[in-house]
Design an enzyme around this catalytic site. Structure first.
Site, PDB file in Angstrom:
ATOM      1  N   HIS A  49      57.667   1.654  39.326  1.00 30.01           N
ATOM      2  CA  HIS A  49      56.290   1.400  39.432  1.00 30.01           C
ATOM      3  C   HIS A  49      55.471   1.132  40.257  1.00 30.01           C
ATOM      4  CE1 HIS A  49      57.042   3.143  35.117  1.00 30.01           C
ATOM      5  NE2 HIS A  49      57.822   1.947  34.565  1.00 30.01           N
ATOM      6  N   ARG A  74      65.195  -2.788  40.978  1.00 30.17           N
ATOM      7  CA  ARG A  74      65.270  -1.807  40.062  1.00 30.17           C
ATOM      8  C   ARG A  74      64.714  -0.669  40.580  1.00 30.17           C
ATOM      9  NH1 ARG A  74      62.084  -0.787  34.938  1.00 30.17           N
ATOM     10  NH2 ARG A  74      60.040  -1.262  36.200  1.00 30.17           N
ATOM     11  N   ASP A  88      72.726  -0.341  50.760  1.00 30.41           N
ATOM     12  CA  ASP A  88      73.073  -0.513  52.317  1.00 30.41           C
ATOM     13  C   ASP A  88      71.981  -1.298  53.196  1.00 30.41           C
ATOM     14  OD1 ASP A  88      75.370   1.192  52.334  1.00 30.41           O
ATOM     15  OD2 ASP A  88      74.323   2.854  53.155  1.00 30.41           O
ATOM     16  N   GLU A 152      66.024   2.025  26.914  1.00 29.74           N
ATOM     17  CA  GLU A 152      64.579   2.056  26.767  1.00 29.74           C
ATOM     18  C   GLU A 152      64.251   3.138  25.670  1.00 29.74           C
ATOM     19  OE1 GLU A 152      62.277   1.393  30.576  1.00 29.74           O
ATOM     20  OE2 GLU A 152      64.443   2.603  31.128  1.00 29.74           O
ATOM     21  N   ASP A 178      58.602   0.521  27.198  1.00 31.79           N
ATOM     22  CA  ASP A 178      59.138   2.015  27.072  1.00 31.79           C
ATOM     23  C   ASP A 178      59.733   2.216  25.429  1.00 31.79           C
ATOM     24  OD1 ASP A 178      58.592   3.849  29.334  1.00 31.79           O
ATOM     25  OD2 ASP A 178      59.652   2.252  30.234  1.00 31.79           O
TER      26      ASP A 178
END
Length: 267
Positions: A49, A74, A88, A152, A178
């Protein structure tokens, strides 16, 4: 050089105090570093977000790495390419949103592990291996990566036992914002039906033997979640804490009541 993922170690230590964190929504290394010194155990770098790209993540991880806190990244989606790139870039704990089935959880686990356990692409020199200075990185990385999947929706929580049983899934995380929306109570995670499902998820995770975390908007709600048995928890975000204090202080100076924040955690 150390490769130990302390966040993953904390989840396995039953006698340790519950790890507490917060969400990073400002996309600012300085904010991340400051909160890392404030005493949080972990900081969630949000790519879902927030307009944070992989190049931004590397800088934020450097800032957190100066502090005692651990970083959790996240991602925007359960995507093989995104997972590979953030690992990486130096992420060791990743959270994949909106995982609905055991099949999707298996995909998530495979993206974070090198063969034969997974399908993560191999590169010799990158920030995750400290630019090749960890000689046994390729052999140790699978054990040090921590993969968290977010549940969620009611359907995902109903499938929690089978999702938790997937090899390579190290922890679960309930997204209350959510979840409340999917249940028809958008913006109201305090609704009794939402709370009942949140509590059930913690119980089912413990039966499955899998650590489970959550995020809450304020200390009272987080304490309630910890009472349900959640193993780690985040509170609000850098932006929420900053604006909350701003509202309070401006209210004092202007003689006005501060806005009352709704009990929502949509991180």
């Amino acid at each position: 050089m150390s490769l130990t993922n302390h966040f993953k170690v904390w989840l396995a230590e039953k006698e340790r105090a519950t790890p507490l964190g917060t969400w990073l929504m400002a996309a600012a290394p300085a904010t991340a570093e400051a909160l890392g010194y404030a005493g949080f155990d972990f900081l969630v770098v949000d790519m879902e977000h927030v307009p944070v790209e992989v190049s931004d993540v590397a800088g934020i991880l450097r800032a957190i790495g100066c502090t005692p806190a651990e970083a959790v990244v996240r991602l925007a989606w359960n995507d093989q390419v995104l997972v590979k790139r953030v690992l990486d870039a130096g992420a060791r704990t990743v959270m994949l949103p909106f995982v609905q089935t055991a099949e999707e959880a298996r995909a998530a686990a495979s993206y974070t592990r090198y063969p034969p356990q997974g399908i993560r692409g191999v590169a010799a020199v990158h920030r995750g291996s400290k630019f090749g200075s960890i000689p046994d990185y390729l052999k140790r990385a699978n054990d040090e990566i921590c993969t968290i999947v977010q549940l969620e929706t009611p359907e995902a929580i109903e499938r929690l036992p089978e999702i938790a049983a997937v090899d390579g899934i190290d922890a679960l995380f309930v997204g209350p914002g959510d979840l409340s929306a999917a249940m028809g109570h958008i913006g109201n995670i305090a609704h009794r039906e939402v709370q009942a499902l949140i509590e059930m998820a913690a119980k089912d995770a413990h039966v499955a033997g899998k650590p489970i975390g959550i995020v809450g908007p304020n200390p009272d709600m987080v304490k309630r979640f910890l009472g349900y048995g959640y193993d780690f928890a985040a509170i609000a975000s850098d932006i929420a804490m900053m604006t909350g204090r701003a509202y309070d202080w401006l209210g004092v100076l202007k003689g006005q009541a501060a806005p009352v924040a709704a009990p929502v955690a949509a991180y």
